[in-house]
Design an enzyme around this catalytic site. Structure first.
Site, PDB file in Angstrom:
ATOM      1  N   HIS A 199       2.367  -1.580   2.809  1.00  0.00           N
ATOM      2  CA  HIS A 199       1.250  -2.290   3.778  1.00  0.00           C
ATOM      3  C   HIS A 199       1.548  -1.957   5.428  1.00  0.00           C
ATOM      4  CE1 HIS A 199      -2.133  -4.879   3.209  1.00  0.00           C
ATOM      5  NE2 HIS A 199      -1.658  -5.802   4.098  1.00  0.00           N
ATOM      6  N   SER A 231      -6.006  -4.657   6.528  1.00  0.00           N
ATOM      7  CA  SER A 231      -5.723  -5.697   5.502  1.00  0.00           C
ATOM      8  C   SER A 231      -6.774  -7.048   5.700  1.00  0.00           C
ATOM      9  CB  SER A 231      -4.379  -6.297   6.012  1.00  0.00           C
ATOM     10  OG  SER A 231      -3.741  -7.373   5.123  1.00  0.00           O
ATOM     11  N   ASP A 256       1.906   0.033  -1.837  1.00  0.00           N
ATOM     12  CA  ASP A 256       1.488  -0.976  -1.190  1.00  0.00           C
ATOM     13  C   ASP A 256       1.137  -2.314  -2.205  1.00  0.00           C
ATOM     14  OD1 ASP A 256       0.076  -3.110   0.232  1.00  0.00           O
ATOM     15  OD2 ASP A 256      -0.923  -1.627   1.425  1.00  0.00           O
TER      16      ASP A 256
END
Length: 418
Positions: A392, A189, A359
């Site tokens: 995610h 991320s 995601d």
């Protein structure tokens, strides 16, 4: 007004998805069984540290280390130099160093919430790597400075630009100095965003061996969840009350007040917020999520959240926008913030990119834009993995991430050793 508009976009990014986890542990998709029995649920306080709370009890050698950035922030790191199998480098070679970087609103502990057989740092240590875990400024283990205190607003006067300019270079320099070897990097991320921005400016590349980017964040313009749109349109006034806060503390009253207002909005179901904003995670164990809830989220700076929101709104990867041409001119010598040009990333830098089809933060279309910016990369130096069922959080807490992602990361790193 520009600052207010940027803050209104916060709901489109990681602002809400981690806040939701604080209030709502339900609705985890995937197995609710704990195959290894109940977890102890240790909360890693700064007094205990990550090594003692989550590593050494499993038989790993772990060391707590402090590194000071050029602008005075004291960052905490963990070094897992040996796995349980005590694998040597082999053939007189030193172990290859791997630096692991977390995302926004969390810290390094998020890599260690499953059992050792399922955690990336421990898997790497057991496979013979010298593992280093970073904790960025503002998180519970890195709330120190040589001359400032977290209670002072100026302690929080930074965005992810400073993570690019100061935090990553500090930890890279330390690992490189200690090991004498080029570094393999893993980011998730925000950990991918700051790495890509760094590489595009030629930073770190002389100390870098390869990089694995999990759930990569670079372009953020395709996060168009209905919830995000509602928040952006309906809570501008309430969100802008956060402007006076230098520290963005998800557990603090002002942010909690904002979230409660968001949850009270007609048609918004807070019990489904996590899936709505991260995507529907396929493979989280409920005991792991419970442990996550006891330890996260962490503080960051409000300026950092604004910068992320600017990335959402503008659709480009650029330095922090101060909202006025004269302010930008003062900081950058030009009216608009300079852009991080990802096409400047060295074409022979070995990259492993893994992303998920579900995601909602690292959207497939945005990853496509990232890959397009790397279209001139050497074909034999870039490996792309697409996992259609992953969202995610699966990349750091998925119970099957070892088989699906981590084994591929290990193979990728081993391949770089020639």
């Amino acid at each position: 007004m520009a600052l207010g508009r940027d803050l209104s976009s916060l709901a489109l990014w990681g602002l809400v998805w981690l806040l939701v986890l604080v209030l709502e542990p339900h609705g985890v998709c995937g197995s609710t069984r704990s195959w290894f029995g109940p977890r102890k649920g240790v909360v890693a306080s700064p007094d205990i540290g990550i090594c003692k709370s989550s590593v050494v009890s499993y038989g790993y050698k772990c060391q707590e280390i402090d590194v000071t950035t050029q602008d005075g922030y004291i960052l905490n790191m963990q070094r897992i130099s040996e796995g349980r199998s005590r694998v040597s480098g082999g053939g007189g070679q030193k172990k290859q160093p791997v630096l692991i970087q977390h995302g926004v609103l969390v810290d390094g502990l998020t890599w260690l919430l499953n059992e050792p057989e399922e955690n990336l740092p421990m898997i790497l240590a057991d496979r013979g790597f010298d593992v280093w875990i970073a904790n960025t400024r503002g998180t519970r283990f890195s709330r120190r400075h040589t001359s400032m205190d977290p209670s002072q607003p100026r302690f929080w006067n930074w965005s992810w630009d400073e993570l690019v300019t100061f935090d990553l270079p500090a930890v890279f320099d330390h690992v490189y100095k200690e090991t004498g070897q080029k570094i393999n990097y893993v980011g998730h991320s925000l950990g991918t965003l700051i790495a890509l921005a760094s590489f595009s400016e030629g930073r770190l590349v002389d100390q870098l061996k390869s990089a694995a980017l999990l759930s990569p964040i670079a372009y953020l313009s395709h996060m168009t969840t209905a919830l995000g749109v509602v928040a952006a349109k309906s809570f501008v006034g309430e969100i802008t009350t956060l402007v006076g806060l230098a520290e963005f503390n998800p557990k603090g009253e002002p942010v909690a007040h904002f979230l409660k207002g968001l949850c009270a909005y007609p048609g918004v179901d807070c019990y489904d917020l996590m899936s709505a904003l991260t995507g529907r995670n396929c493979c989280l164990n409920s005991s792991t999520v419970d442990l996550f809830l006891k330890n996260e989220p962490q503080s960051t700076s409000t300026k950092n959240m604004v910068h992320l929101a600017q990335t959402v709104r503008k659709g480009v990867l650029a330095k922090f926008n101060y909202g006025r041409a004269d302010y930008n001119l003062m900081h950058y010598g030009e009216a608009s913030p300079p852009v991080y040009n990802l096409s400047n990333i060295p074409q022979n830098l070995p990259l492993f990119i893994s992303y998920g089809g579900r995601d909602a933060l690292s959207d497939v279309r945005d990853v496509g834009l990232l890959l397009d910016s790397l279209k001139f990369h050497d074909v034999d130096k870039i490996t792309v993995q697409f996992i259609k069922d992953y969202a995610h959080a699966d990349f750091i807490m998925g119970v099957d991430a070892k088989d699906i992602v981590y084994n591929s990361v290990v193979s990728f790193f081993n391949h770089q050793q020639h």
